[in-house]
Design an enzyme around this catalytic site. Structure first.
Site, PDB file in Angstrom:
ATOM      1  N   ARG A 236      32.983  68.543  28.131  1.00  9.50           N
ATOM      2  CA  ARG A 236      33.024  67.814  29.389  1.00  9.50           C
ATOM      3  C   ARG A 236      34.379  68.080  30.042  1.00  9.50           C
ATOM      4  O   ARG A 236      35.385  68.259  29.350  1.00  9.50           O
ATOM      5  CB  ARG A 236      32.871  66.302  29.144  1.00  9.50           C
ATOM      6  CG  ARG A 236      31.443  65.844  28.901  1.00  9.50           C
ATOM      7  CD  ARG A 236      30.626  65.833  30.202  1.00  9.50           C
ATOM      8  NE  ARG A 236      29.281  65.293  30.005  1.00  9.50           N
ATOM      9  CZ  ARG A 236      28.203  66.038  29.800  1.00  9.50           C
ATOM     10  NH1 ARG A 236      28.298  67.352  29.725  1.00  9.50           N
ATOM     11  NH2 ARG A 236      27.020  65.449  29.662  1.00  9.50           N
ATOM     12  N   GLU A 265      32.612  67.663  39.484  1.00  9.27           N
ATOM     13  CA  GLU A 265      31.535  68.639  39.696  1.00  9.27           C
ATOM     14  C   GLU A 265      30.694  68.187  40.876  1.00  9.27           C
ATOM     15  O   GLU A 265      30.362  67.009  40.964  1.00  9.27           O
ATOM     16  CB  GLU A 265      30.671  68.757  38.440  1.00  9.27           C
ATOM     17  CG  GLU A 265      31.448  69.283  37.249  1.00  9.27           C
ATOM     18  CD  GLU A 265      30.616  69.374  35.965  1.00  9.27           C
ATOM     19  OE1 GLU A 265      29.390  69.134  36.017  1.00  9.27           O
ATOM     20  OE2 GLU A 265      31.189  69.661  34.916  1.00  9.27           O
ATOM     21  N   HIS A 284      28.294  74.529  35.539  1.00 10.01           N
ATOM     22  CA  HIS A 284      27.614  73.647  34.576  1.00 10.01           C
ATOM     23  C   HIS A 284      26.151  74.063  34.365  1.00 10.01           C
ATOM     24  O   HIS A 284      25.229  73.277  34.649  1.00 10.01           O
ATOM     25  CB  HIS A 284      27.696  72.183  35.034  1.00 10.01           C
ATOM     26  CG  HIS A 284      27.557  71.221  33.875  1.00 10.01           C
ATOM     27  ND1 HIS A 284      28.133  69.984  33.855  1.00 10.01           N
ATOM     28  CD2 HIS A 284      26.916  71.346  32.692  1.00 10.01           C
ATOM     29  CE1 HIS A 284      27.844  69.372  32.717  1.00 10.01           C
ATOM     30  NE2 HIS A 284      27.108  70.182  31.985  1.00 10.01           N
TER      31      HIS A 284
END
Lengths: 341, 341
Positions: A236, A265, A284
């Site tokens: 993360r 993000e 991601h």
């Protein structure tokens, strides 16, 4: 005509704008309602279960009912559960499960690919191709280099297996030390991480975000790494102090990095990470393969069938730890929906 | 003072502008002379052995002495020997050896990296990063996909081992069928290639360039491949009809390709391959790691010590086949330098 069942059908909320494919069997046994974030607060008090399909949501803490209300089961279509560990849910009796099993292999392949791509300078080859420049360079072998993987969960373990298959020497660091692990041999304790970090050619972060791992990769950690080491993050974003990573790349302390996760993000367009030297910015997506939505729906449908029939759920999150312990991935904790309650 | 040896010290030419590192032990027992291409014709008649260090040379056929003259041993700092298989050398008694052992692992890693990079669209991620574009895509797993590797030699075998380690199902096609191969199981015969090709998600060319393999990958071969299959070439450029590959990529027959070798190297700046869709152009560097020059020198030095002391050489090329047969990689054919001749 059969008589309608007198027991109440469980009400299952799905945080999503439209119903995901693959949930027909769930819908046959539940009052399945898709809600957008804006309606979450209104719908949560009457829900028995919540499927967090849009797992990037940050709306849940504000929408969660006070006073011990809220669904008794929350399932997330992700591996990480950090967004669900807000106090009202963490301290409640609500069971939390995740989508372990869907992401491990794709993520491990992505990490292996990035390790090779960094060692062989694939980015430099793409860059030269754009300019029609034929420029031979010598690059590196990955076999016999040394990697440290942080994260004793299924993703870290899959990364270890895959990198070892490519001939790397790999150590895994988990929460506490365990020898004779049937899958990976020794799992090193978190306390050993600093020492192993200092020797690694590759440092791979595949750990869950917890209070212990937040900001773990800071200037001190990068300073401890070997000059020329490389860093890969599939955990993360908040585990990395991004300005410190940037400095480590700019000063040549790190020879390269590949990030699939970021503190914010999507990564903002003005982030200096976009053109940091030898840094790959991936949106991601390392876990997400063509079949991932089907796979995620199947994991939830399986757990729903267990819940509905009073069997133990898979992938129950230990809310004190903030992740699914390896031993708890398979059903072990009995739980039952209280139909008719 | 010891008396000088009466036997003549062998004269060893090195085709290179300066002496490579790692040949001190050779120089101690030979009259070691580095020559550029321009002096090759003048020096070859008096040479006992030739080390083709600049293995990209095309000067050798014209420089080779007529009338059965020329060194009795030629060693090339490459795996491929196609540039040495001109008639005067091929039909002579001169022994040819190659540098098997140096390139296999790096090439196999490069192939594995390209397979993952194509499956996960690393090129598309680099491209978007240049424009600061965060765009999530779903990509593919490589585990459980099916690859066919052409080339039963050490490079093809290393590719098979590495792709299998990543979870792919892999078949190897060599010259003739062999079951129960201790390293790879079944080696399929060249005649089976067309059938296996049609089922493959990945086709990897790691074969030597011979009359049989030249132009093998033509329009007919690409038409036989599965729609959406991908092609990787680490063999030699002339095995591929480049305009047919280009058409297969443009028409979407192939979903991608990665080439480390080309018919003409460097690839001319006006080649349409530079911006063919989903094609990676790599400047013939997959084998070349930071230690490769040392490794190449060590392979030659080892063979020189064998030659000087009358022991069998390693990696003797079967000049009828045009490569080193697997069984001949280890010493088997006795040969001795005729010192004092």
């Amino acid at each position: 005509m059969t008589k309608p069942r007198s027991r109440r059908v469980p009400r299952v909320l799905v945080l999503a704008d439209r119903r995901p494919d693959g949930l027909d069997e769930v819908a046959a046994h539940a009052d399945l309602v898709c809600v957008p974030e804006a309606r979450l607060a209104a719908e949560l008090p009457a829900a028995d279960a919540l499927l967090v399909w849009e797992f990037g949501t940050e709306a849940l803490p504000a929408a969660w009912p006070g006073g011990g209300g809220g669904p008794r089961w929350v399932h997330t279509a992700s591996a990480g559960v950090d967004r669900l560990m807000f106090p009202a849910l963490r301290d409640s009796d609500t069971l939390v499960t995740n989508s372990r099993g869907v992401f491990e292999q794709p993520i491990a392949e992505w990490v292996a690919g990035q390790v090779i791509a960094l060692a062989k300078d694939f980015a430099g080859t793409y860059e030269r191709q754009r300019g029609r420049v034929w420029q031979h360079r010598v690059t590196e072998r990955v076999a016999d280099t040394y990697a440290v993987v942080l994260g004793g969960g299924p993703i870290g373990r899959a990364v270890v297996r895959t990198l070892r298959a490519l001939g790397l020497r790999v150590d895994l660091v988990g929460r506490s030390r365990r020898d004779g692990d049937p899958e990976v041999g020794t799992v090193h304790a978190f306390g050993e991480f600093g020492e192993l970090l200092a020797r690694a050619d590759w440092v791979v972060c595949a750990a869950p975000l917890t209070a212990e791992t937040e900001d773990l990769f800071d200037a001190a950690a990068f300073a401890r790494m070997k000059r020329g080491a490389r860093f890969v993050n599939v955990g993360r974003g908040p585990m990395v102090v991004e300005k410190d990573l940037l400095a480590a790349l700019e000063h040549g302390r790190l020879a390269g990095a590949a990030l699939d996760v970021f503190r914010q993000e999507p990564l903002p367009a003005d982030s200096p990470l976009w053109d940091a030297p030898n840094l790959l910015v991936s949106p991601h997506m390392s876990a997400d393969t063509v079949s991932w939505l089907d796979d995620l729906a199947a994991v939830f449908a399986d757990n729903f069938a267990r819940w509905r029939t009073g069997r133990p759920l898979r992938n129950v999150v230990d809310k004190k730890l903030g992740y699914v312990p390896v031993a708890a991935a398979e059903p072990s904790a009995p739980t039952a929906p209280e139909e008719g309650a």
